[in-house]
Write a protein that holds these residues in place. Structure first.
Motif, PDB file in Angstrom:
ATOM      1  N   THR A  62     -63.449 -13.882  40.549  1.00  0.00           N
ATOM      2  CA  THR A  62     -64.319 -13.430  39.780  1.00  0.00           C
ATOM      3  C   THR A  62     -65.084 -12.694  39.521  1.00  0.00           C
ATOM      4  N   THR A  88     -64.177  -9.370  33.171  1.00  0.00           N
ATOM      5  CA  THR A  88     -63.164  -8.871  33.754  1.00  0.00           C
ATOM      6  C   THR A  88     -62.560  -7.768  33.217  1.00  0.00           C
ATOM      7  N   ILE A 119     -66.425 -21.793  29.898  1.00  0.00           N
ATOM      8  CA  ILE A 119     -67.214 -20.106  31.149  1.00  0.00           C
ATOM      9  C   ILE A 119     -65.753 -19.722  31.521  1.00  0.00           C
ATOM     10  N   HIS A 120     -64.071 -20.426  31.587  1.00  0.00           N
ATOM     11  CA  HIS A 120     -62.914 -19.654  31.570  1.00  0.00           C
ATOM     12  C   HIS A 120     -62.571 -18.356  30.616  1.00  0.00           C
ATOM     13  N   TRP A 158     -70.610  -8.594  33.933  1.00  0.00           N
ATOM     14  CA  TRP A 158     -72.377  -9.113  33.248  1.00  0.00           C
ATOM     15  C   TRP A 158     -73.343  -8.530  34.002  1.00  0.00           C
ATOM     16  N   GLY A 188     -65.323  -9.845  37.305  1.00  0.00           N
ATOM     17  CA  GLY A 188     -66.265 -10.387  35.704  1.00  0.00           C
ATOM     18  C   GLY A 188     -67.914 -10.914  36.210  1.00  0.00           C
ATOM     19  N   MET A 189     -68.406 -11.173  37.207  1.00  0.00           N
ATOM     20  CA  MET A 189     -69.627 -11.345  38.251  1.00  0.00           C
ATOM     21  C   MET A 189     -70.113  -9.686  37.486  1.00  0.00           C
ATOM     22  N   ASP A 227     -69.503 -18.791  42.367  1.00  0.00           N
ATOM     23  CA  ASP A 227     -67.764 -18.301  41.063  1.00  0.00           C
ATOM     24  C   ASP A 227     -68.230 -18.335  40.233  1.00  0.00           C
ATOM     25  N   ASN A 228     -69.569 -18.926  39.521  1.00  0.00           N
ATOM     26  CA  ASN A 228     -69.784 -19.810  37.987  1.00  0.00           C
ATOM     27  C   ASN A 228     -70.493 -18.548  37.687  1.00  0.00           C
ATOM     28  N   ILE A 229     -69.759 -17.743  36.660  1.00  0.00           N
ATOM     29  CA  ILE A 229     -70.667 -17.043  35.836  1.00  0.00           C
ATOM     30  C   ILE A 229     -72.204 -17.169  35.357  1.00  0.00           C
ATOM     31  N   SER A 257     -65.494 -15.685  31.791  1.00  0.00           N
ATOM     32  CA  SER A 257     -64.874 -14.798  32.735  1.00  0.00           C
ATOM     33  C   SER A 257     -63.941 -13.999  32.700  1.00  0.00           C
ATOM     34  N   THR A 275     -69.345 -13.584  45.387  1.00  0.00           N
ATOM     35  CA  THR A 275     -68.599 -14.136  44.606  1.00  0.00           C
ATOM     36  C   THR A 275     -66.987 -14.143  45.605  1.00  0.00           C
TER      37      THR A 275
END
Length: 523
Positions: free
Chosen positions: A254, A187, A179-180, A261, A257-258, A222-224, A183, A250
């Motif tokens: 983040t 980004t 997950i890191h 997506w 990156g969000m 904050d979790n895409i 992101s 978010t």
């Protein structure tokens, strides 16, 4: 044994003389009614008594000599009769019963006394037996050793349990490598790919962001990957996905990156807006005291990220209570059913439609009252709140914004935050001395702010505890409209429950290039 008949045959005396420390004489006298008993019956009675009584007296002597209270498998009738009734007929108490009573007395005495400091404990039961044989311990010493060994074992088990909970908390609060990676890659894509930076939503759809005829979902995370699951599951479960608008909020780190997506993976026909908290001009410390509360919350949380098990008072703290202070930062939901009927629910003038968490079969997840979240030893809490008031669930709520604007919820919330405004040193000191007003998390202050403004909705709309309960009923999960992985065992973590993970993973697009390149594999 001697039998004496009276001349009139109306009484019989049975005399038994037995030598036992000076001797004793047992006497039994039987009176016979003159007209109501035949000589034949009398004769049979005498024969039976003459046969039984010697066994009673002999077995009584054996019990006294052996000091046991066991009945043999053979002859359990007469044997047990003699052993149990014999001493009572003679007015004596079985030695084994006396020994047990004496041992109980010693245990009670040892339980109230301090364990001697110089008492050396064996490492095993076999070692205890060996030391008892060699050192000829008395009963009190044995009782002390037994108590000390049990207390030591209990202490080690509790410390092991707390260590397990702390390690699980660290695992839940950490960001998995995949997950890191997701992101970071998204980004980077935001800075190098113009398509990833395109406006969300497109300009012609902007008026729909405030159109009340649409169903608006606010998603804060904050979790895409988790955000993508919520949006995808809602769209696939909805009967009219074209009437859905998602407002994804978010943090600053983040945001890029969000945005990437959802720009690269549109949730058509639904509409998605992505905002970072830094983009809200009105969201300042002066206007919204909640920002300072978040900092306070994070400061206190950092206290628990140190090695505080060694210095913590674990004696008066249950593992569950300790676990409740170590909740994971992110919650996650999956939408399995069309939620449009929620917009038709009459909240009766209330602001917040929520599932109550004080009623239900699950004794852990659905047994929450205000006393589970607030410190009622604090005078301010005790004065204004009811410990037995039913709590309600965050994570899936219906808000009537028109009704909200007519209330003082915002002012109530901010006034309570001012009451607990402390310096960092005072916050930690209050934590140590149990003077904090509520537990960590966003729910306790929300329980205060929305007090009196909550309308209960049916629990089938929002099923909780999938991040807590390993034994969650699978059929109930299938029937729920929204399932909530609140707790530490998130479905994207290795500590997630295997049987509950598929309800989440089926909405992950494992064919996506970013997901594949970050090795986020379906398990």
């Amino acid at each position: 044994m001697q039998l004496h008949f009276s001349p009139s045959m109306r009484s019989i005396t049975i005399l038994s003389s037995t030598s036992n420390n000076g001797g004793f004489i047992d006497l039994m006298k039987i009176k016979v009614a003159a007209r109501h008993i035949s000589y034949r019956t009398l004769f049979h009675t005498i024969l039976i008594l003459a046969f039984l009584l010697p066994f009673v007296f002999i077995l009584t002597a054996l019990v006294t000599l052996e000091g046991v209270n066991k009945c043999s498998s053979f002859g359990s009738g007469l044997d047990c009769l003699g052993r149990r009734l014999g001493p009572r007929l003679l007015g004596r108490v079985d030695d084994s019963e006396r020994l047990v009573k004496d041992f109980y007395k010693i245990l009670n005495q040892v339980n109230t006394e301090e364990i001697p400091n110089d008492l050396k404990l064996p490492d095993s039961f076999s070692q205890l037996v060996t030391e008892m044989k060699n050192n000829q311990y008395d009963a009190k010493t044995f009782a002390f050793m037994l108590r000390a060994m049990i207390e030591k074992l209990e202490r080690e088990i509790r410390e092991s349990k707390f260590s397990e909970l702390m390690n699980k908390h660290f695992a839940a609060s950490s960001i998995p490598k995949g997950i890191h990676c997701l992101s970071l890659r998204l980004t980077d894509e935001y800075s190098s790919n113009a398509h990833a930076r395109r406006q969300l939503p497109s300009p012609e759809l902007l008026p729909l962001l405030s159109d009340n005829s649409y169903h608006h979902f606010i998603l804060s995370t904050d979790n895409i990957l988790a955000a993508s699951v919520v949006v995808t599951s809602a769209v696939q479960s909805s009967l009219k996905p074209e009437k859905i608008v998602f407002h994804v909020i978010t943090d600053k780190k983040t945001y890029a990156g969000m945005h990437s997506w959802f720009a690269l993976n549109p949730a058509s026909p639904a509409i998605v807006e992505v905002k970072g908290v830094h983009q809200f001009d009105w969201l300042t410390r002066e206007n919204v005291p909640v920002l300072e509360a978040v900092e306070n919350h994070n400061g206190i949380r950092n206290y628990y990220h140190g090695n505080h098990i060694a210095g913590a008072n674990l004696t008066d703290t249950s593992p569950r209570t300790f676990a409740s202070k170590l909740q994971a930062r992110n919650d996650d939901v999956v939408i399995q059913r069309d939620l449009s009927p929620l917009w038709e629910i009459d909240l009766g003038g209330k602001v917040n439609g929520a599932v109550e968490t004080c009623k239900g079969e699950d004794e852990w997840v659905m047994s929450k009252h205000f006393k589970n979240y607030f410190n009622f030893s604090h005078p301010l809490i005790a004065k204004h709140l009811d410990a037995d008031e039913c709590a309600w669930a965050y994570g899936m709520n219906i808000f009537d914004l028109r009704a909200w604007r007519k209330t003082n919820i915002r002012e109530t919330y901010h006034s309570w935050l001012k009451e607990c405004k402390l310096s960092p040193d005072d916050r930690v000191e209050n934590l140590r001395s149990n003077l904090t007003m509520w537990k960590l998390g966003t729910l306790p202050p929300a329980l205060i702010a929305f007090k009196g403004h909550v309308h209960p909705i049916d629990s089938s709309w929002h099923m909780l505890g999938l991040g807590y309960q390993n034994k969650t009923n699978i059929e109930s999960v299938k029937k729920a409209a929204v399932i909530h992985y609140n707790g530490q065992s998130k479905p994207w973590l290795q500590i997630g429950f295997e049987q509950l993970r598929p309800f989440w993973t089926k909405y992950v697009n494992y064919t996506n290039d970013f997901v594949r390149n970050c090795h986020i594999l379906e398990s």
